[in-house]
Design a protein around this motif. Structure first.
Motif, PDB file in Angstrom:
ATOM      1  N   MET A 282       0.003   1.462 -33.044  1.00 60.42           N
ATOM      2  CA  MET A 282      -0.130   0.183 -32.361  1.00 60.42           C
ATOM      3  C   MET A 282      -1.482   0.152 -31.643  1.00 60.42           C
ATOM      4  N   THR A 283      -2.239  -0.869 -31.865  1.00 58.38           N
ATOM      5  CA  THR A 283      -3.534  -1.050 -31.223  1.00 58.38           C
ATOM      6  C   THR A 283      -3.335  -1.877 -29.962  1.00 58.38           C
ATOM      7  N   THR A 284      -3.967  -1.444 -28.884  1.00 62.50           N
ATOM      8  CA  THR A 284      -3.826  -2.178 -27.624  1.00 62.50           C
ATOM      9  C   THR A 284      -4.621  -3.477 -27.653  1.00 62.50           C
ATOM     10  N   THR A 285      -4.108  -4.460 -26.967  1.00 68.44           N
ATOM     11  CA  THR A 285      -4.838  -5.718 -26.810  1.00 68.44           C
ATOM     12  C   THR A 285      -5.334  -5.879 -25.377  1.00 68.44           C
ATOM     13  N   LEU A 286      -5.117  -4.846 -24.577  1.00 69.77           N
ATOM     14  CA  LEU A 286      -5.552  -4.869 -23.183  1.00 69.77           C
ATOM     15  C   LEU A 286      -7.068  -4.774 -23.118  1.00 69.77           C
ATOM     16  N   GLU A 287      -7.663  -5.691 -22.389  1.00 70.46           N
ATOM     17  CA  GLU A 287      -9.108  -5.677 -22.199  1.00 70.46           C
ATOM     18  C   GLU A 287      -9.424  -5.181 -20.792  1.00 70.46           C
ATOM     19  N   ALA A 288     -10.368  -4.259 -20.695  1.00 71.73           N
ATOM     20  CA  ALA A 288     -10.802  -3.764 -19.396  1.00 71.73           C
ATOM     21  C   ALA A 288     -11.386  -4.921 -18.586  1.00 71.73           C
ATOM     22  N   ALA A 289     -11.237  -4.827 -17.269  1.00 76.16           N
ATOM     23  CA  ALA A 289     -11.742  -5.879 -16.384  1.00 76.16           C
ATOM     24  C   ALA A 289     -12.477  -5.253 -15.203  1.00 76.16           C
ATOM     25  N   THR A 290     -13.272  -6.063 -14.548  1.00 73.70           N
ATOM     26  CA  THR A 290     -13.946  -5.643 -13.322  1.00 73.70           C
ATOM     27  C   THR A 290     -13.083  -6.033 -12.139  1.00 73.70           C
ATOM     28  N   MET A 291     -12.771  -5.053 -11.308  1.00 77.61           N
ATOM     29  CA  MET A 291     -12.007  -5.310 -10.086  1.00 77.61           C
ATOM     30  C   MET A 291     -12.993  -5.509  -8.943  1.00 77.61           C
ATOM     31  N   THR A 292     -12.751  -6.511  -8.125  1.00 77.82           N
ATOM     32  CA  THR A 292     -13.607  -6.792  -6.983  1.00 77.82           C
ATOM     33  C   THR A 292     -12.821  -6.584  -5.697  1.00 77.82           C
ATOM     34  N   VAL A 293     -13.371  -5.767  -4.812  1.00 75.03           N
ATOM     35  CA  VAL A 293     -12.790  -5.530  -3.500  1.00 75.03           C
ATOM     36  C   VAL A 293     -13.750  -6.125  -2.480  1.00 75.03           C
ATOM     37  N   THR A 294     -13.261  -7.042  -1.652  1.00 76.66           N
ATOM     38  CA  THR A 294     -14.112  -7.684  -0.659  1.00 76.66           C
ATOM     39  C   THR A 294     -13.606  -7.346   0.739  1.00 76.66           C
ATOM     40  N   LEU A 295     -14.484  -6.793   1.548  1.00 83.19           N
ATOM     41  CA  LEU A 295     -14.167  -6.493   2.941  1.00 83.19           C
ATOM     42  C   LEU A 295     -14.882  -7.513   3.810  1.00 83.19           C
ATOM     43  N   THR A 296     -14.111  -8.202   4.638  1.00 86.00           N
ATOM     44  CA  THR A 296     -14.683  -9.226   5.507  1.00 86.00           C
ATOM     45  C   THR A 296     -14.258  -8.964   6.943  1.00 86.00           C
ATOM     46  N   GLU A 297     -15.240  -8.887   7.837  1.00 81.45           N
ATOM     47  CA  GLU A 297     -14.971  -8.850   9.271  1.00 81.45           C
ATOM     48  C   GLU A 297     -15.464 -10.173   9.831  1.00 81.45           C
ATOM     49  N   ALA A 298     -14.560 -10.914  10.451  1.00 79.22           N
ATOM     50  CA  ALA A 298     -14.921 -12.218  11.003  1.00 79.22           C
ATOM     51  C   ALA A 298     -14.763 -12.181  12.521  1.00 79.22           C
ATOM     52  N   ILE A 299     -15.891 -12.323  13.220  1.00 76.14           N
ATOM     53  CA  ILE A 299     -15.844 -12.338  14.685  1.00 76.14           C
ATOM     54  C   ILE A 299     -17.088 -13.055  15.211  1.00 76.14           C
ATOM     55  N   SER A 300     -16.883 -13.830  16.252  1.00 77.08           N
ATOM     56  CA  SER A 300     -17.974 -14.494  16.930  1.00 77.08           C
ATOM     57  C   SER A 300     -17.938 -14.054  18.389  1.00 77.08           C
ATOM     58  N   LEU A 301     -19.038 -13.479  18.855  1.00 72.80           N
ATOM     59  CA  LEU A 301     -19.139 -13.046  20.250  1.00 72.80           C
ATOM     60  C   LEU A 301     -20.204 -13.869  20.949  1.00 72.80           C
ATOM     61  N   ASN A 302     -19.795 -14.516  22.024  1.00 68.73           N
ATOM     62  CA  ASN A 302     -20.697 -15.336  22.808  1.00 68.73           C
ATOM     63  C   ASN A 302     -21.383 -16.388  21.935  1.00 68.73           C
ATOM     64  N   GLY A 303     -20.614 -16.911  20.962  1.00 70.71           N
ATOM     65  CA  GLY A 303     -21.130 -17.962  20.106  1.00 70.71           C
ATOM     66  C   GLY A 303     -21.967 -17.499  18.929  1.00 70.71           C
ATOM     67  N   TYR A 304     -22.109 -16.193  18.751  1.00 68.27           N
ATOM     68  CA  TYR A 304     -22.923 -15.671  17.657  1.00 68.27           C
ATOM     69  C   TYR A 304     -22.048 -14.921  16.649  1.00 68.27           C
ATOM     70  N   ASP A 305     -22.254 -15.247  15.391  1.00 67.47           N
ATOM     71  CA  ASP A 305     -21.513 -14.595  14.317  1.00 67.47           C
ATOM     72  C   ASP A 305     -21.922 -13.126  14.235  1.00 67.47           C
ATOM     73  N   GLN A 306     -20.968 -12.241  14.422  1.00 64.98           N
ATOM     74  CA  GLN A 306     -21.215 -10.805  14.323  1.00 64.98           C
ATOM     75  C   GLN A 306     -20.451 -10.198  13.149  1.00 64.98           C
ATOM     76  N   GLY A 307     -19.908 -11.042  12.297  1.00 67.08           N
ATOM     77  CA  GLY A 307     -19.111 -10.588  11.167  1.00 67.08           C
ATOM     78  C   GLY A 307     -19.959 -10.035  10.036  1.00 67.08           C
ATOM     79  N   SER A 308     -19.245  -9.541   9.035  1.00 66.01           N
ATOM     80  CA  SER A 308     -19.910  -8.954   7.875  1.00 66.01           C
ATOM     81  C   SER A 308     -19.020  -9.119   6.652  1.00 66.01           C
ATOM     82  N   LYS A 309     -19.648  -9.114   5.487  1.00 65.27           N
ATOM     83  CA  LYS A 309     -18.911  -9.196   4.232  1.00 65.27           C
ATOM     84  C   LYS A 309     -19.572  -8.265   3.233  1.00 65.27           C
ATOM     85  N   ASN A 310     -18.787  -7.360   2.665  1.00 69.55           N
ATOM     86  CA  ASN A 310     -19.281  -6.426   1.667  1.00 69.55           C
ATOM     87  C   ASN A 310     -18.350  -6.454   0.465  1.00 69.55           C
ATOM     88  N   THR A 311     -18.939  -6.347  -0.715  1.00 70.18           N
ATOM     89  CA  THR A 311     -18.166  -6.413  -1.950  1.00 70.18           C
ATOM     90  C   THR A 311     -18.422  -5.169  -2.784  1.00 70.18           C
TER      91      THR A 311
END
Length: 158
Positions: free
Chosen positions: A1-30
């Motif tokens: 039996m031949t597989t029909t499963l195709e490999a895929a790219t998994m994406t992991v996104t880390l997001t820190e959302a915070i505003s201190l004294n009105g300034y965005d101090q967050g970050s986003k990394n993928t």
């Protein structure tokens, strides 16, 4: 039996959302992990007796993953009160333990080429721990603090 499963790219996104004294101090990394062909997502109940929740070696078996193929592990404590102790062991019987408090997640990414092989060394001697004698992950154990906890595991392999 031949597989029909195709490999895929998994994406992991880390997001820190915070505003201190009105300034965005967050970050986003993928992080993108190419050629993922297997994911395992399960919820297990962890008791107050330490138990192995995953093993890693060169062959697939029940609850066992091929160490060289595993690129990403996320473990989340689904409890709303108690912590879980996670213990990671390599083939040299080096161990490190992490306290995973309620609602928190722990992520472990494998080596870009060799997965969970040759990824950590653990010792009380800081000079020895920084050596390049890294061991391969062989198992993960979990132990709930005062009462059983549900834990979610997500493991991605190529």
């Amino acid at each position: 039996m031949t597989t029909t499963l195709e490999a895929a790219t998994m994406t992991v996104t880390l997001t820190e959302a915070i505003s201190l004294n009105g300034y965005d101090q967050g970050s986003k990394n993928t992080l993108s992990i190419d050629s993922v062909t297997e994911v395992s997502k399960r919820i297990v109940t962890v008791t107050t007796t330490e138990a192995t929740i995953a093993t890693f070696s060169a062959a697939v078996a029940a609850g066992n993953y091929i160490a060289a193929n595993v690129k990403y592990i996320r473990i989340t404590n689904l409890d709303d009160t108690n912590f879980i102790t996670l213990t990671f062991r390599n083939q040299d019987n080096d161990e490190f333990a992490v306290k995973l408090d309620y609602g928190q997640s722990f992520m472990l990414t494998g080596d870009n080429v060799n997965g969970m092989t040759a990824i950590f060394n653990a010792t009380q001697d800081a000079d020895a721990a920084s050596s390049t004698n890294f061991g391969s992950l062989t198992n993960i154990q979990a132990d709930a603090d005062t009462a059983s906890c549900d834990l979610e595991m997500f493991i991605a392999s190529v």
